[in-house]
Design a protein around this motif. Structure first.
Motif, PDB file in Angstrom:
ATOM      1  N   ARG A 330     137.505 -72.530  66.529  1.00  0.00           N
ATOM      2  CA  ARG A 330     137.528 -73.747  65.713  1.00  0.00           C
ATOM      3  C   ARG A 330     136.700 -73.576  64.436  1.00  0.00           C
ATOM      4  NH1 ARG A 330     136.927 -76.135  70.879  1.00  0.00           N
ATOM      5  NH2 ARG A 330     134.696 -76.432  70.507  1.00  0.00           N
ATOM      6  N   SER A 331     135.494 -73.017  64.575  1.00  0.00           N
ATOM      7  CA  SER A 331     134.633 -72.867  63.404  1.00  0.00           C
ATOM      8  C   SER A 331     135.188 -71.838  62.423  1.00  0.00           C
ATOM      9  CB  SER A 331     133.213 -72.485  63.837  1.00  0.00           C
ATOM     10  OG  SER A 331     133.195 -71.212  64.473  1.00  0.00           O
ATOM     11  N   THR A 332     135.845 -70.809  62.914  1.00  0.00           N
ATOM     12  CA  THR A 332     136.359 -69.753  62.032  1.00  0.00           C
ATOM     13  C   THR A 332     137.599 -70.211  61.276  1.00  0.00           C
ATOM     14  OG1 THR A 332     135.465 -68.088  63.540  1.00  0.00           O
ATOM     15  CG2 THR A 332     137.110 -67.337  61.970  1.00  0.00           C
ATOM     16  N   GLN A 333     138.363 -71.130  61.874  1.00  0.00           N
ATOM     17  CA  GLN A 333     139.552 -71.628  61.185  1.00  0.00           C
ATOM     18  C   GLN A 333     139.205 -72.241  59.840  1.00  0.00           C
ATOM     19  OE1 GLN A 333     142.612 -71.226  61.672  1.00  0.00           O
ATOM     20  NE2 GLN A 333     143.125 -71.060  63.839  1.00  0.00           N
ATOM     21  N   ALA A 334     137.980 -72.798  59.720  1.00  0.00           N
ATOM     22  CA  ALA A 334     137.562 -73.385  58.448  1.00  0.00           C
ATOM     23  C   ALA A 334     137.189 -72.323  57.422  1.00  0.00           C
ATOM     24  CB  ALA A 334     136.376 -74.329  58.674  1.00  0.00           C
TER      25      ALA A 334
END
Length: 414
Positions: A330-334
């Motif tokens: 989730r954090s890397t998708q940003a």
């Protein structure tokens, strides 16, 4: 029954590094493992030979960090409540060893091993024909908040001066220029330029194994738990029958505790589990990057972008709980267009740790002909050839490249 001068139990990076160092000194060596070389812990790391990692991971001592971990608000660590009781004794010793006055000599000894890491890998990479797997572009430690970045930049400047390392502080604009694939502006990064990164860690270990075999070594599938004293030597069962040796090296990583306990040792060992998964990212990063805020390493690999997680404190055989990896996704998708996962199921492995953060290298205190090389925590991939060299020098009575006293098994008693 096959007789050989030395058997190395464990065919990961540490076992291969040991076997190759012994072989170079004229030993007849057999590697024994239950799986092909490089398929366990050595396969699942971020693939970085971390020449800059002169300070081992200390146990956090500030209340705020401990509370974030305890309440599940930090992605750096996850824990299984049911495993904590058995982990408390080594973790308490880990916390004790992390006090500043005790940590300083530990870091000094640890740094002497790290200083040898690139030089120990360099000739093996060349002889194994593995140069195409290597990038010499270092890695980046990236920050999302300005305060954290400024503190890290100051600490990096102090460390580079003290340890003779090469690092560059990149502000937000410089980081964006270096990594145009990033979708989100970050506060900045520390670019550690000494380390080398490997596009397929398991393949590098496999190339080292091929080199070992070309040099005349042998490999056998076997079960280390069958290790027995045999007269003045040792014996272990393999698929090809028993193998006897004058000397036996235990390089079993996270499984060393089980075997050493069978032999009567009670070393303060524990495991940190970790996860990774590859993603078919359309645009690659130019160098591995640690997203410090979320505790996730983004490592470009031949199979795609590998996300690796922080530590999970659990029993080594407990069912997988990849909550840190889900948070990392989730954090890397940003940050980057992550793409679809390559594997249907994330990889799970274990890192072998000691309470005083130093590997265990040297002769077993109570068993002649038995030698230990394990407990490398996060840095077995980095340190395998270096600690293999140190152990081989000790076994052959050579002058070692650094004082082995800080790493001896006897530091924990007999």
């Amino acid at each position: 029954m096959k007789n050989t001068a030395t058997v190395v139990l464990g065919a990961g990076m540490v076992g291969l590094g040991t076997a190759l160092a012994l072989q170079q000194r004229g030993h007849a060596v057999t590697l024994v493992d239950r799986k092909p070389p490089g398929r366990e812990t050595s396969y699942g790391n971020a693939g970085i030979i971390q020449r800059e990692a002169v300070e081992p991971y200390a146990f956090p001592r500030d209340i705020a960090t401990l509370l974030r971990v305890a309440t599940g608000r930090s992605n750096d660590a996850n824990y299984h409540l049911g495993a904590l009781w058995s982990l408390l004794p080594p973790l308490a010793r880990y916390w004790h060893a992390s006090a500043p006055r005790r940590y300083a000599p530990i870091a000094d000894a640890y740094g002497k091993l790290i200083a040898q890491s690139i030089e120990a890998h360099r000739p093996l990479i060349a002889e194994a024909g593995a140069d195409a797997l290597v990038s010499r572009n270092g890695w980046r430690q990236a920050y999302r908040d300005a305060a954290g970045f400024e503190a890290a930049a100051a600490a990096a400047r102090r460390l580079t001066q003290r340890a003779g390392l090469d690092a560059v502080v990149l502000d937000s604009a410089a980081l964006a220029a270096a990594e145009p694939a990033l979708c989100l502006p970050l506060a900045g990064a520390i670019h550690w330029r000494d380390p080398w990164s490997i596009s397929d860690p398991g393949e590098l270990v496999a190339r080292y194994a091929q080199l070992f075999l070309r040099r005349g070594g042998s490999f056998a599938h076997g079960d280390a738990s069958t290790l027995r004293q045999q007269g003045s030597g040792w014996s272990v069962q393999t698929d090809d029958g028993p193998v006897e040796a004058e000397r036996m090296v235990v390089a079993l990583g996270p499984w060393a505790d089980t075997l050493t306990r069978q032999l009567g040792y009670r070393l303060p060992l524990f495991v940190k589990r970790g996860y990774h998964r590859h993603y078919a990212t359309p645009v690659r990063l130019n160098a591995p990057m640690l997203d410090v805020a979320h505790g996730v390493m983004l490592a470009p690999m031949s199979r795609g972008l590998r996300l690796t997680t922080g530590a999970e404190f659990a029993r080594i055989d407990a069912p997988a709980t990849p909550v840190q990896l889900r948070h990392a996704e989730r954090s890397t998708q940003a940050l980057i267009d992550l793409g679809d996962p390559v594997e249907a199921v994330p990889w799970l492995g274990a890192r072998p740790c000691t309470a005083d953060m130093k590997p265990v290298i040297g002769p077993a205190p109570r068993h002649a002909g038995l030698w230990f090389n394990f407990g490398h925590a996060h840095q077995g991939f980095t340190l395998g050839p270096a600690t293999g060299q140190l152990l081989a020098e000790m076994m052959d009575g050579e002058t070692p490249f650094t004082d082995p006293a800080p790493y001896l098994p006897s530091r924990f008693g007999r």
